[in-house]
Design a protein around this motif. Structure first.
Motif, PDB file in Angstrom:
ATOM      1  N   TYR A 110       1.027  -1.225   0.018  1.00 33.53           N
ATOM      2  CA  TYR A 110       0.159   0.129  -0.136  1.00 33.53           C
ATOM      3  C   TYR A 110       0.861   1.421   0.091  1.00 33.53           C
ATOM      4  O   TYR A 110       1.908   1.350   0.813  1.00 33.53           O
ATOM      5  CB  TYR A 110      -0.890   0.069   1.271  1.00 33.53           C
ATOM      6  N   ARG A 111       0.409   2.160  -0.906  1.00 31.89           N
ATOM      7  CA  ARG A 111       1.558   3.352  -0.966  1.00 31.89           C
ATOM      8  C   ARG A 111       0.780   4.672  -1.063  1.00 31.89           C
ATOM      9  O   ARG A 111      -0.279   4.520  -1.730  1.00 31.89           O
ATOM     10  CB  ARG A 111       2.235   3.227  -2.097  1.00 31.89           C
ATOM     11  N   VAL A 112       1.061   5.351  -0.046  1.00 34.59           N
ATOM     12  CA  VAL A 112       0.430   7.009  -0.188  1.00 34.59           C
ATOM     13  C   VAL A 112       1.498   7.780  -0.636  1.00 34.59           C
ATOM     14  O   VAL A 112       2.569   8.112  -0.292  1.00 34.59           O
ATOM     15  CB  VAL A 112       0.119   7.435   1.288  1.00 34.59           C
ATOM     16  N   LEU A 113       1.097   8.367  -2.086  1.00 32.89           N
ATOM     17  CA  LEU A 113       1.965   9.053  -2.746  1.00 32.89           C
ATOM     18  C   LEU A 113       1.265  10.610  -2.915  1.00 32.89           C
ATOM     19  O   LEU A 113       0.104  10.738  -3.108  1.00 32.89           O
ATOM     20  CB  LEU A 113       2.219   8.760  -4.120  1.00 32.89           C
TER      21      LEU A 113
ATOM     22  N   GLU B  17       2.484  14.526  -7.344  1.00 32.74           N
ATOM     23  CA  GLU B  17       3.825  14.679  -7.994  1.00 32.74           C
ATOM     24  C   GLU B  17       4.644  13.353  -8.044  1.00 32.74           C
ATOM     25  O   GLU B  17       5.272  12.761  -8.912  1.00 32.74           O
ATOM     26  CB  GLU B  17       4.714  15.844  -7.354  1.00 32.74           C
ATOM     27  N   GLU B  18       4.509  12.591  -6.874  1.00 33.12           N
ATOM     28  CA  GLU B  18       5.170  11.313  -6.709  1.00 33.12           C
ATOM     29  C   GLU B  18       4.498  10.215  -7.583  1.00 33.12           C
ATOM     30  O   GLU B  18       5.090   9.509  -8.191  1.00 33.12           O
ATOM     31  CB  GLU B  18       5.132  10.896  -5.142  1.00 33.12           C
ATOM     32  N   CYS B  19       3.191  10.631  -7.612  1.00 36.13           N
ATOM     33  CA  CYS B  19       2.457   9.649  -8.291  1.00 36.13           C
ATOM     34  C   CYS B  19       2.690   9.926  -9.990  1.00 36.13           C
ATOM     35  O   CYS B  19       2.992   8.672 -10.607  1.00 36.13           O
ATOM     36  CB  CYS B  19       0.807   9.668  -8.187  1.00 36.13           C
ATOM     37  N   VAL B  20       2.825  10.982 -10.315  1.00 40.74           N
ATOM     38  CA  VAL B  20       3.136  11.150 -11.795  1.00 40.74           C
ATOM     39  C   VAL B  20       4.457  10.699 -12.144  1.00 40.74           C
ATOM     40  O   VAL B  20       4.789   9.974 -13.156  1.00 40.74           O
ATOM     41  CB  VAL B  20       3.219  12.582 -12.106  1.00 40.74           C
ATOM     42  N   THR B  21       5.472  10.644 -11.173  1.00 45.41           N
ATOM     43  CA  THR B  21       6.875  10.129 -11.376  1.00 45.41           C
ATOM     44  C   THR B  21       6.714   8.511 -11.421  1.00 45.41           C
ATOM     45  O   THR B  21       7.338   7.869 -12.217  1.00 45.41           O
ATOM     46  CB  THR B  21       7.815  10.462 -10.298  1.00 45.41           C
ATOM     47  N   TYR B  22       6.017   7.978 -10.595  1.00 47.22           N
ATOM     48  CA  TYR B  22       6.069   6.369 -10.374  1.00 47.22           C
ATOM     49  C   TYR B  22       5.183   5.976 -11.561  1.00 47.22           C
ATOM     50  O   TYR B  22       5.572   5.068 -12.423  1.00 47.22           O
ATOM     51  CB  TYR B  22       5.001   6.186  -9.297  1.00 47.22           C
TER      52      TYR B  22
ATOM     53  N   LEU C 194      -5.766   2.333  -7.999  1.00 44.88           N
ATOM     54  CA  LEU C 194      -6.453   3.256  -6.841  1.00 44.88           C
ATOM     55  C   LEU C 194      -7.351   2.621  -5.907  1.00 44.88           C
ATOM     56  O   LEU C 194      -8.092   1.969  -6.541  1.00 44.88           O
ATOM     57  CB  LEU C 194      -6.989   4.569  -7.316  1.00 44.88           C
ATOM     58  N   HIS C 195      -7.209   2.641  -4.519  1.00 44.54           N
ATOM     59  CA  HIS C 195      -7.975   1.995  -3.766  1.00 44.54           C
ATOM     60  C   HIS C 195      -8.588   2.948  -2.581  1.00 44.54           C
ATOM     61  O   HIS C 195      -8.322   3.138  -1.760  1.00 44.54           O
ATOM     62  CB  HIS C 195      -7.183   1.107  -3.232  1.00 44.54           C
ATOM     63  N   PRO C 196      -9.561   3.864  -3.432  1.00 43.02           N
ATOM     64  CA  PRO C 196      -9.678   5.055  -2.376  1.00 43.02           C
ATOM     65  C   PRO C 196     -10.442   4.959  -0.965  1.00 43.02           C
ATOM     66  O   PRO C 196     -10.754   5.536  -0.134  1.00 43.02           O
ATOM     67  CB  PRO C 196     -10.785   6.015  -3.241  1.00 43.02           C
ATOM     68  N   LEU C 197     -11.386   3.774  -0.943  1.00 40.19           N
ATOM     69  CA  LEU C 197     -12.139   3.256   0.118  1.00 40.19           C
ATOM     70  C   LEU C 197     -11.497   2.262   1.103  1.00 40.19           C
ATOM     71  O   LEU C 197     -12.321   1.475   1.670  1.00 40.19           O
ATOM     72  CB  LEU C 197     -13.680   3.199  -0.249  1.00 40.19           C
ATOM     73  N   SER C 198     -10.287   1.966   0.770  1.00 33.77           N
ATOM     74  CA  SER C 198      -9.628   0.820   1.521  1.00 33.77           C
ATOM     75  C   SER C 198      -9.977   0.786   3.019  1.00 33.77           C
ATOM     76  O   SER C 198      -9.780   1.407   3.927  1.00 33.77           O
ATOM     77  CB  SER C 198      -7.985   0.883   1.296  1.00 33.77           C
ATOM     78  N   GLY C 199     -10.321  -0.613   3.200  1.00 30.70           N
ATOM     79  CA  GLY C 199     -10.338  -0.853   4.660  1.00 30.70           C
ATOM     80  C   GLY C 199     -11.449  -0.044   5.740  1.00 30.70           C
ATOM     81  O   GLY C 199     -11.005  -0.064   6.809  1.00 30.70           O
ATOM     82  N   GLY C 200     -12.499   0.337   4.970  1.00 28.43           N
ATOM     83  CA  GLY C 200     -13.290   1.220   5.669  1.00 28.43           C
ATOM     84  C   GLY C 200     -12.534   2.751   5.685  1.00 28.43           C
ATOM     85  O   GLY C 200     -13.031   3.402   6.658  1.00 28.43           O
ATOM     86  N   MET C 201     -11.860   3.117   4.811  1.00 24.80           N
ATOM     87  CA  MET C 201     -11.416   4.456   4.785  1.00 24.80           C
ATOM     88  C   MET C 201     -12.590   5.611   4.894  1.00 24.80           C
ATOM     89  O   MET C 201     -13.769   5.296   3.990  1.00 24.80           O
ATOM     90  CB  MET C 201     -10.826   4.734   3.506  1.00 24.80           C
ATOM     91  N   PRO C 202     -12.616   6.690   5.697  1.00 26.08           N
ATOM     92  CA  PRO C 202     -13.891   7.350   5.558  1.00 26.08           C
ATOM     93  C   PRO C 202     -13.792   8.318   4.074  1.00 26.08           C
ATOM     94  O   PRO C 202     -12.762   8.266   3.234  1.00 26.08           O
ATOM     95  CB  PRO C 202     -13.179   8.723   6.579  1.00 26.08           C
TER      96      PRO C 202
ATOM     97  N   HIS D 114      -7.424  13.894  -6.278  1.00 29.98           N
ATOM     98  CA  HIS D 114      -6.092  14.240  -6.778  1.00 29.98           C
ATOM     99  C   HIS D 114      -5.675  13.481  -7.752  1.00 29.98           C
ATOM    100  O   HIS D 114      -5.032  13.834  -8.823  1.00 29.98           O
ATOM    101  CB  HIS D 114      -5.245  13.938  -5.535  1.00 29.98           C
ATOM    102  N   PHE D 115      -6.017  12.309  -8.095  1.00 27.45           N
ATOM    103  CA  PHE D 115      -5.861  11.192  -8.900  1.00 27.45           C
ATOM    104  C   PHE D 115      -6.333  11.783 -10.335  1.00 27.45           C
ATOM    105  O   PHE D 115      -5.223  12.009 -11.024  1.00 27.45           O
ATOM    106  CB  PHE D 115      -6.142   9.837  -8.689  1.00 27.45           C
ATOM    107  N   CYS D 116      -7.392  12.173 -10.489  1.00 27.04           N
ATOM    108  CA  CYS D 116      -7.995  12.552 -11.549  1.00 27.04           C
ATOM    109  C   CYS D 116      -7.676  13.833 -12.126  1.00 27.04           C
ATOM    110  O   CYS D 116      -7.714  14.109 -13.139  1.00 27.04           O
ATOM    111  CB  CYS D 116      -9.825  12.503 -11.646  1.00 27.04           C
ATOM    112  N   GLU D 117      -7.598  14.721 -11.048  1.00 28.19           N
ATOM    113  CA  GLU D 117      -7.401  16.464 -11.521  1.00 28.19           C
ATOM    114  C   GLU D 117      -5.997  16.453 -11.514  1.00 28.19           C
ATOM    115  O   GLU D 117      -5.581  17.521 -12.198  1.00 28.19           O
ATOM    116  CB  GLU D 117      -8.109  17.099 -10.591  1.00 28.19           C
ATOM    117  N   ASN D 118      -5.116  15.887 -10.874  1.00 27.25           N
ATOM    118  CA  ASN D 118      -3.677  16.425 -10.611  1.00 27.25           C
ATOM    119  C   ASN D 118      -2.602  15.218 -11.005  1.00 27.25           C
ATOM    120  O   ASN D 118      -1.472  15.493 -11.212  1.00 27.25           O
ATOM    121  CB  ASN D 118      -3.449  16.776  -9.191  1.00 27.25           C
ATOM    122  N   VAL D 119      -3.081  13.996 -11.400  1.00 32.36           N
ATOM    123  CA  VAL D 119      -2.331  13.093 -11.836  1.00 32.36           C
ATOM    124  C   VAL D 119      -2.628  12.611 -13.211  1.00 32.36           C
ATOM    125  O   VAL D 119      -1.949  12.927 -14.407  1.00 32.36           O
ATOM    126  CB  VAL D 119      -2.248  12.065 -11.014  1.00 32.36           C
TER     127      VAL D 119
END
Length: 327
Positions: free
Chosen positions: A276-279, A282-287, A297-305, A315-320
């Protein structure tokens, strides 16, 4: 542009029915948002009787996603094939194929939790034979012609839109799964990065005189979360990633090979593993500009609010994504 996937299993260990209903609605809203912004695929899966509310009905969820979207595909990865009635499954997939215009992808595995078989009253020791019957029945059923099924003549209607049949892959990490896929001329979906198993599948295709291809995870297939401040996100929400990782690990025995596998027992260990990686954006673009094989992308992982999940997806859709158009 790389393949982009938004994964939903709708896990929430502490959810009330009302809260879980809101989570499901959020997943549909996220799917529509992802569709509008060019995400490739929504991925979902099947597990039964899990205390943390892991999604048990992937095709019902897929139908709802198709109703809320126009272009995005839904990959069910994977169904537990032997737990399904073959004729009913053929009908359900055909209807979803018609409704979606051919946007459904089904990966059929045999699972690895004996308790799910016990719950369904299905003999775990017969799972291989039941999987063979399921796949053979689906392929016959989707022709729309009568065929012999368990000693009687049956016919399944309607025929699906996609010809010769809806996208169906055989999933697994065993040679038996590879042989099954090759014998039937179906694509193979190894559950982890297993080049030697891909080679074995290719050999069996030649042996059977069939054609197929492999959809294999990359050597690294991390689940991504996008945030301005990864340190803060790990501190505030790392427990959600850990809950899911520990649940998944508790189901797997030593002979199971999976692209998403963790041995972590603490948030710190999980972060160090990189499953699991939190980026940052900018880090995601590089990756993404490396040889990733895709972004999950796993936006609601494990009961995430849900608010935090939305922040990650935005962030993913607008900035990556806009910065990956030329990749």
């Amino acid at each position: 542009m790389p393949v982009t996937v938004v994964r939903f299993n709708l896990v929430d260990p502490a959810a009330t029915p009302a809260a879980l209903s809101e989570r499901y609605k959020t997943a549909l809203e996220m799917s529509a948002y992802a569709d509008d912004r060019g995400i490739t695929t929504i991925q979902t899966e099947e597990h039964h009787g899990a205390e943390n509310n892991w999604l048990p009905s992937p095709f019902a969820f897929a139908g709802a996603v198709f109703g809320a979207t126009r272009r995005i595909s839904v990959t069910v990865s994977a169904i537990i094939g032997p737990l399904h009635d073959p004729l009913r499954l053929a009908e359900d997939i055909a209807v979803l194929d018609l409704l979606s215009g051919g946007r459904l992808v089904t990966v059929a595995g045999i699972g690895y939790r004996p308790e799910e078989y016990e719950r369904a009253g299905v003999d775990y020791t017969r799972r291989g034979k039941l999987q063979d019957e399921l796949l053979e029945t689906l392929l016959k059923a989707w022709t729309g012609e009568p065929f012999i099924y368990r000693g009687r003549t049956v016919r399944v209607t309607p025929r699906p839109l996609t010809q010769p049949h809806p996208m169906l892959l055989v999933g697994g990490s065993s040679k038996a799964a590879a042989r099954r896929a090759a014998r039937l001329g179906l694509p193979f979906f190894p559950s982890a990065h297993l080049p030697e198993l891909e080679a074995y599948y290719t050999e069996r295709l030649a042996e059977h005189g069939t054609e197929g291809w492999t959809m294999m995870p990359a050597a690294e297939t991390p689940l991504l979360h996008i945030a301005d401040d990864p340190e803060r996100t790990w501190a505030e929400h790392g427990e959600h990633f850990l809950h899911e990782a520990r649940t998944y690990a508790s189901w797997q025995t030593g002979d199971i090979r999976s692209a998403v596998r963790s041995a972590a027992t603490t948030v710190e260990e999980l972060r160090a593993e990189g499953v699991y990686r939190v980026l940052t954006p900018e880090e995601c673009v590089t990756y993404a500009k490396g040889d990733t094989g895709g972004l999950i992308l796993h936006p609601l992982s494990g009961g995430m609010p849900v608010d935090e999940g939305w922040r990650s997806l935005h962030h993913f859709c607008e900035n990556v994504l806009p910065r990956l158009k030329d990749k």
